[in-house]
Design a protein around this motif. Structure first.
Motif, PDB file in Angstrom:
ATOM      1  N   PRO A  50      -6.434   6.701  12.085  1.00 28.28           N
ATOM      2  CA  PRO A  50      -5.067   6.169  11.993  1.00 28.28           C
ATOM      3  C   PRO A  50      -4.918   4.952  11.091  1.00 28.28           C
ATOM      4  O   PRO A  50      -3.814   4.628  10.674  1.00 28.28           O
ATOM      5  CB  PRO A  50      -4.726   5.808  13.438  1.00 28.28           C
ATOM      6  N   LEU A  51      -6.017   4.283  10.751  1.00 22.89           N
ATOM      7  CA  LEU A  51      -5.910   3.076   9.927  1.00 22.89           C
ATOM      8  C   LEU A  51      -5.704   3.368   8.445  1.00 22.89           C
ATOM      9  O   LEU A  51      -5.454   2.448   7.668  1.00 22.89           O
ATOM     10  CB  LEU A  51      -7.159   2.209  10.098  1.00 22.89           C
ATOM     11  N   GLY A  52      -5.781   4.619   8.034  1.00 20.85           N
ATOM     12  CA  GLY A  52      -5.687   4.973   6.617  1.00 20.85           C
ATOM     13  C   GLY A  52      -4.439   4.451   5.934  1.00 20.85           C
ATOM     14  O   GLY A  52      -4.506   3.894   4.835  1.00 20.85           O
ATOM     15  N   VAL A  53      -3.299   4.616   6.565  1.00 25.97           N
ATOM     16  CA  VAL A  53      -2.031   4.176   5.952  1.00 25.97           C
ATOM     17  C   VAL A  53      -2.008   2.663   5.804  1.00 25.97           C
ATOM     18  O   VAL A  53      -1.611   2.136   4.764  1.00 25.97           O
ATOM     19  CB  VAL A  53      -0.825   4.652   6.799  1.00 25.97           C
ATOM     20  N   LEU A  54      -2.456   1.965   6.826  1.00 24.27           N
ATOM     21  CA  LEU A  54      -2.468   0.502   6.779  1.00 24.27           C
ATOM     22  C   LEU A  54      -3.439  -0.007   5.713  1.00 24.27           C
ATOM     23  O   LEU A  54      -3.119  -0.912   4.937  1.00 24.27           O
ATOM     24  CB  LEU A  54      -2.830  -0.068   8.149  1.00 24.27           C
ATOM     25  N   ILE A  55      -4.605   0.598   5.646  1.00 29.43           N
ATOM     26  CA  ILE A  55      -5.591   0.206   4.634  1.00 29.43           C
ATOM     27  C   ILE A  55      -5.043   0.450   3.235  1.00 29.43           C
ATOM     28  O   ILE A  55      -5.156  -0.410   2.350  1.00 29.43           O
ATOM     29  CB  ILE A  55      -6.917   0.968   4.853  1.00 29.43           C
TER      30      ILE A  55
END
Length: 100
Positions: A50-55
């Motif tokens: 789930p962190l892909g978009v934030l990263i």
């Protein structure tokens, strides 16, 4: 005591610059809030990463922190003791992972 008086044009220019900077900050804030919300929704939906978009958003804004993974003392000792073994296997053992 002398005071510097700004001309009307200097004040107008400074105001325009501050408005541009504020607009950029608002855009970055909006993008970060959207990315954070997306991350939370993906987490709730059970997404595997789930962190892909934030990263990606932090990277686009030039605010992604440098990441240099550090090996623990145990991992370094394991590497020293197992010079001839496969590096992936040694690292996995050193950090407690089990390879399939």
């Amino acid at each position: 005591m002398s005071t510097k008086h700004l001309t009307r044009q200097q004040l107008v220019d400074a105001n325009a610059q501050l408005r541009r900077e504020l607009s950029e900050l608002r855009r970055a804030h909006d993008e970060l809030v959207a990315a954070a919300r997306t991350t939370v929704v993906q987490h709730f939906d059970g997404e595997s990463s789930p962190l892909g978009v934030l990263i990606d958003t932090l990277d686009q804004l030039g605010k992604l922190p440098e990441y240099a993974p550090q090996l623990t003392d145990l991992a370094l000792i394991a590497l020293d003791q197992n010079d001839d073994e496969d590096l992936d296997e040694v690292l996995a053992v050193a950090i407690g992972w089990r390879l399939a």
